[in-house]
Design a protein around this motif. Sequence first.
Motif, PDB file in Angstrom:
ATOM      1  N   ALA A   1       0.834  -1.208   0.000  1.00  0.00           N
ATOM      2  CA  ALA A   1       0.000   0.000   0.000  1.00  0.00           C
ATOM      3  C   ALA A   1       0.865   1.253   0.000  1.00  0.00           C
ATOM      4  CB  ALA A   1      -0.927   0.008   1.215  1.00  0.00           C
ATOM      5  N   SER A   2       1.976   1.203   0.717  1.00  0.00           N
ATOM      6  CA  SER A   2       2.880   2.350   0.769  1.00  0.00           C
ATOM      7  C   SER A   2       3.529   2.609  -0.587  1.00  0.00           C
ATOM      8  CB  SER A   2       3.954   2.129   1.839  1.00  0.00           C
ATOM      9  OG  SER A   2       3.373   2.010   3.119  1.00  0.00           O
ATOM     10  N   CYS A   3       3.899   1.536  -1.264  1.00  0.00           N
ATOM     11  CA  CYS A   3       4.477   1.676  -2.611  1.00  0.00           C
ATOM     12  C   CYS A   3       3.468   2.298  -3.566  1.00  0.00           C
ATOM     13  CB  CYS A   3       4.930   0.316  -3.133  1.00  0.00           C
ATOM     14  SG  CYS A   3       6.423  -0.334  -2.372  1.00  0.00           S
ATOM     15  N   ASP A   4       2.231   1.813  -3.527  1.00  0.00           N
ATOM     16  CA  ASP A   4       1.188   2.335  -4.416  1.00  0.00           C
ATOM     17  C   ASP A   4       0.913   3.808  -4.130  1.00  0.00           C
ATOM     18  OD1 ASP A   4       0.943  -0.142  -5.561  1.00  0.00           O
ATOM     19  OD2 ASP A   4      -0.832  -0.723  -4.406  1.00  0.00           O
ATOM     20  N   LEU A   5       0.825   4.148  -2.839  1.00  0.00           N
ATOM     21  CA  LEU A   5       0.500   5.527  -2.475  1.00  0.00           C
ATOM     22  C   LEU A   5       1.617   6.486  -2.866  1.00  0.00           C
ATOM     23  CD1 LEU A   5      -1.269   6.520   0.816  1.00  0.00           C
ATOM     24  CD2 LEU A   5       0.464   7.999  -0.190  1.00  0.00           C
ATOM     25  N   THR A   6       2.862   6.098  -2.599  1.00  0.00           N
ATOM     26  CA  THR A   6       3.972   6.984  -2.941  1.00  0.00           C
ATOM     27  C   THR A   6       4.155   7.092  -4.453  1.00  0.00           C
ATOM     28  OG1 THR A   6       5.505   5.127  -2.570  1.00  0.00           O
ATOM     29  CG2 THR A   6       5.235   6.712  -0.790  1.00  0.00           C
ATOM     30  N   GLN A   7       3.851   6.022  -5.184  1.00  0.00           N
ATOM     31  CA  GLN A   7       3.930   6.093  -6.644  1.00  0.00           C
ATOM     32  C   GLN A   7       2.917   7.109  -7.183  1.00  0.00           C
ATOM     33  OE1 GLN A   7       2.908   2.507  -8.816  1.00  0.00           O
ATOM     34  NE2 GLN A   7       4.244   3.060 -10.496  1.00  0.00           N
ATOM     35  N   GLU A   8       1.703   7.058  -6.657  1.00  0.00           N
ATOM     36  CA  GLU A   8       0.689   8.025  -7.061  1.00  0.00           C
ATOM     37  C   GLU A   8       1.106   9.443  -6.688  1.00  0.00           C
ATOM     38  OE1 GLU A   8      -2.984   6.885  -5.324  1.00  0.00           O
ATOM     39  OE2 GLU A   8      -3.125   4.986  -6.420  1.00  0.00           O
ATOM     40  N   PHE A   9       1.744   9.569  -5.537  1.00  0.00           N
ATOM     41  CA  PHE A   9       2.231  10.877  -5.087  1.00  0.00           C
ATOM     42  C   PHE A   9       3.251  11.451  -6.069  1.00  0.00           C
ATOM     43  CE2 PHE A   9       5.934  12.808  -2.977  1.00  0.00           C
ATOM     44  CZ  PHE A   9       5.380  13.995  -2.551  1.00  0.00           C
ATOM     45  N   TRP A  10       4.228  10.634  -6.468  1.00  0.00           N
ATOM     46  CA  TRP A  10       5.263  11.128  -7.381  1.00  0.00           C
ATOM     47  C   TRP A  10       4.704  11.410  -8.774  1.00  0.00           C
ATOM     48  CZ3 TRP A  10       9.256  13.424  -5.694  1.00  0.00           C
ATOM     49  CH2 TRP A  10       9.860  13.036  -4.493  1.00  0.00           C
ATOM     50  N   ILE A  11       3.702  10.674  -9.172  1.00  0.00           N
ATOM     51  CA  ILE A  11       3.038  10.981 -10.454  1.00  0.00           C
ATOM     52  C   ILE A  11       2.399  12.358 -10.391  1.00  0.00           C
ATOM     53  CG2 ILE A  11       1.078  10.357 -11.933  1.00  0.00           C
ATOM     54  CD1 ILE A  11       1.719   7.413 -11.331  1.00  0.00           C
ATOM     55  N   SER A  12       1.782  12.666  -9.248  1.00  0.00           N
ATOM     56  CA  SER A  12       1.149  13.985  -9.100  1.00  0.00           C
ATOM     57  C   SER A  12       2.188  15.102  -9.101  1.00  0.00           C
ATOM     58  CB  SER A  12       0.318  14.034  -7.811  1.00  0.00           C
ATOM     59  OG  SER A  12       1.133  14.064  -6.655  1.00  0.00           O
ATOM     60  N   VAL A  13       3.374  14.820  -8.553  1.00  0.00           N
ATOM     61  CA  VAL A  13       4.459  15.824  -8.582  1.00  0.00           C
ATOM     62  C   VAL A  13       4.883  16.081 -10.023  1.00  0.00           C
ATOM     63  CG1 VAL A  13       6.865  16.267  -7.947  1.00  0.00           C
ATOM     64  CG2 VAL A  13       5.290  15.285  -6.264  1.00  0.00           C
ATOM     65  N   TRP A  14       4.992  15.023 -10.812  1.00  0.00           N
ATOM     66  CA  TRP A  14       5.413  15.161 -12.208  1.00  0.00           C
ATOM     67  C   TRP A  14       4.361  15.878 -13.048  1.00  0.00           C
ATOM     68  CZ3 TRP A  14       9.352  15.216 -15.366  1.00  0.00           C
ATOM     69  CH2 TRP A  14       9.149  15.028 -16.735  1.00  0.00           C
ATOM     70  N   THR A  15       3.098  15.556 -12.821  1.00  0.00           N
ATOM     71  CA  THR A  15       2.036  16.088 -13.680  1.00  0.00           C
ATOM     72  C   THR A  15       1.577  17.489 -13.281  1.00  0.00           C
ATOM     73  OG1 THR A  15       0.349  14.967 -12.333  1.00  0.00           O
ATOM     74  CG2 THR A  15       1.180  13.798 -14.274  1.00  0.00           C
ATOM     75  N   ALA A  16       1.754  17.856 -12.005  1.00  0.00           N
ATOM     76  CA  ALA A  16       1.257  19.168 -11.569  1.00  0.00           C
ATOM     77  C   ALA A  16       2.226  19.851 -10.606  1.00  0.00           C
ATOM     78  CB  ALA A  16      -0.115  19.024 -10.927  1.00  0.00           C
ATOM     79  N   PRO A  17       3.465  20.067 -11.029  1.00  0.00           N
ATOM     80  CA  PRO A  17       4.448  20.693 -10.129  1.00  0.00           C
ATOM     81  C   PRO A  17       4.104  22.134  -9.777  1.00  0.00           C
ATOM     82  CG  PRO A  17       5.312  20.580 -12.354  1.00  0.00           C
ATOM     83  CD  PRO A  17       4.040  19.786 -12.355  1.00  0.00           C
ATOM     84  N   GLU A  18       3.305  22.777 -10.625  1.00  0.00           N
ATOM     85  CA  GLU A  18       2.951  24.184 -10.379  1.00  0.00           C
ATOM     86  C   GLU A  18       2.060  24.346  -9.149  1.00  0.00           C
ATOM     87  OE1 GLU A  18      -0.206  22.311 -12.830  1.00  0.00           O
ATOM     88  OE2 GLU A  18       1.997  22.399 -12.944  1.00  0.00           O
ATOM     89  N   LYS A  19       1.457  23.266  -8.681  1.00  0.00           N
ATOM     90  CA  LYS A  19       0.596  23.347  -7.494  1.00  0.00           C
ATOM     91  C   LYS A  19       1.382  23.288  -6.194  1.00  0.00           C
ATOM     92  CE  LYS A  19      -3.451  21.233  -9.719  1.00  0.00           C
ATOM     93  NZ  LYS A  19      -4.438  20.107  -9.643  1.00  0.00           N
ATOM     94  N   ILE A  20       2.632  22.897  -6.290  1.00  0.00           N
ATOM     95  CA  ILE A  20       3.449  22.701  -5.086  1.00  0.00           C
ATOM     96  C   ILE A  20       3.986  24.036  -4.595  1.00  0.00           C
ATOM     97  CG2 ILE A  20       5.510  21.574  -4.177  1.00  0.00           C
ATOM     98  CD1 ILE A  20       5.066  19.401  -6.337  1.00  0.00           C
ATOM     99  N   GLN A  21       3.846  24.272  -3.309  1.00  0.00           N
ATOM    100  CA  GLN A  21       4.266  25.532  -2.708  1.00  0.00           C
ATOM    101  C   GLN A  21       5.577  25.362  -1.949  1.00  0.00           C
ATOM    102  OE1 GLN A  21       1.034  27.012  -0.300  1.00  0.00           O
ATOM    103  NE2 GLN A  21      -0.480  26.599  -1.893  1.00  0.00           N
ATOM    104  N   CYS A  22       6.446  26.347  -2.070  1.00  0.00           N
ATOM    105  CA  CYS A  22       7.740  26.340  -1.382  1.00  0.00           C
ATOM    106  C   CYS A  22       7.768  27.417  -0.310  1.00  0.00           C
ATOM    107  CB  CYS A  22       8.877  26.571  -2.377  1.00  0.00           C
ATOM    108  SG  CYS A  22       9.006  25.307  -3.673  1.00  0.00           S
ATOM    109  N   ASP A  23       8.598  27.218   0.700  1.00  0.00           N
ATOM    110  CA  ASP A  23       8.731  28.229   1.740  1.00  0.00           C
ATOM    111  C   ASP A  23       9.749  29.285   1.323  1.00  0.00           C
ATOM    112  OD1 ASP A  23      11.264  27.143   2.152  1.00  0.00           O
ATOM    113  OD2 ASP A  23      10.647  25.978   3.898  1.00  0.00           O
ATOM    114  N   ASP A  24      10.089  30.147   2.259  1.00  0.00           N
ATOM    115  CA  ASP A  24      10.980  31.263   1.931  1.00  0.00           C
ATOM    116  C   ASP A  24      12.385  30.807   1.563  1.00  0.00           C
ATOM    117  OD1 ASP A  24       8.912  33.005   2.432  1.00  0.00           O
ATOM    118  OD2 ASP A  24       9.529  33.439   4.499  1.00  0.00           O
ATOM    119  N   THR A  25      12.751  29.599   1.962  1.00  0.00           N
ATOM    120  CA  THR A  25      14.084  29.096   1.630  1.00  0.00           C
ATOM    121  C   THR A  25      14.093  28.325   0.317  1.00  0.00           C
ATOM    122  OG1 THR A  25      13.806  26.979   2.795  1.00  0.00           O
ATOM    123  CG2 THR A  25      14.548  28.873   4.107  1.00  0.00           C
TER     124      THR A  25
END
Length: 203
Positions: free
Chosen positions: A42-66
């Motif tokens: 389950a952890s492998c499946d969930l993290t795989q889906e997570f990384w797919i979302s990073v690849w497909t929608a990186p513009e949604k990810i927010q960064c801090d001041d650093t």
Amino acid sequence: MTDKQLLERISQKDEEAFRMLYDRYRRLFFGWVLSRLNDEDASCDLTQEFWISVWTAPEKIQCDDTGSAKNWLLRHISFGIMDYIRIQCKRLEITDEMLIEQKIRVMAYTHVQEDINFLELQQLIDDILRNLPPLIRKVYELRCVRNFSAKETAKVLGIAESTVYNNLSSALICLRNELTLQYTTNDSGKLKILLPILLLLLN
């Protein structure tokens, strides 16, 4: 190179930048999920889906001041854990599903997402673990932080696997009890949000 710079390159479908971000966080994020689900598949499946979302929608990810995206990414993957728990509860017809749904709705508010800093979660856990017996603390560290298997933990510490399970159970019970106490006695608004999340993930 900062996370922000990598994400800008990923938005242009730069595979090298994606690989760099993946290598930076893959162990941390997989360990975060595995230590909470205790299910490798389950952890492998969930993290795989997570990384797919990073690849497909990186513009949604927010960064801090650093320029770091770590806390935002940890929040995002934790929401995935919550979704998984909700689905499992429905499948298994868990009777306290209403409680779990309440926790999930709490996490959904945008202002909560912006406020939660997972360093605070870890600090809460560290403060509690510091007062536990050395063996219980070491077992928790190896199993939940360094992601050792029960067999590996037993070998490193020179104890039986059953002792590993017993000590880990003791650590989790202590964490749940202490966090419950803090939730009922602490007036901090932020902790009122953080603690139910911790309690759910430690179940």
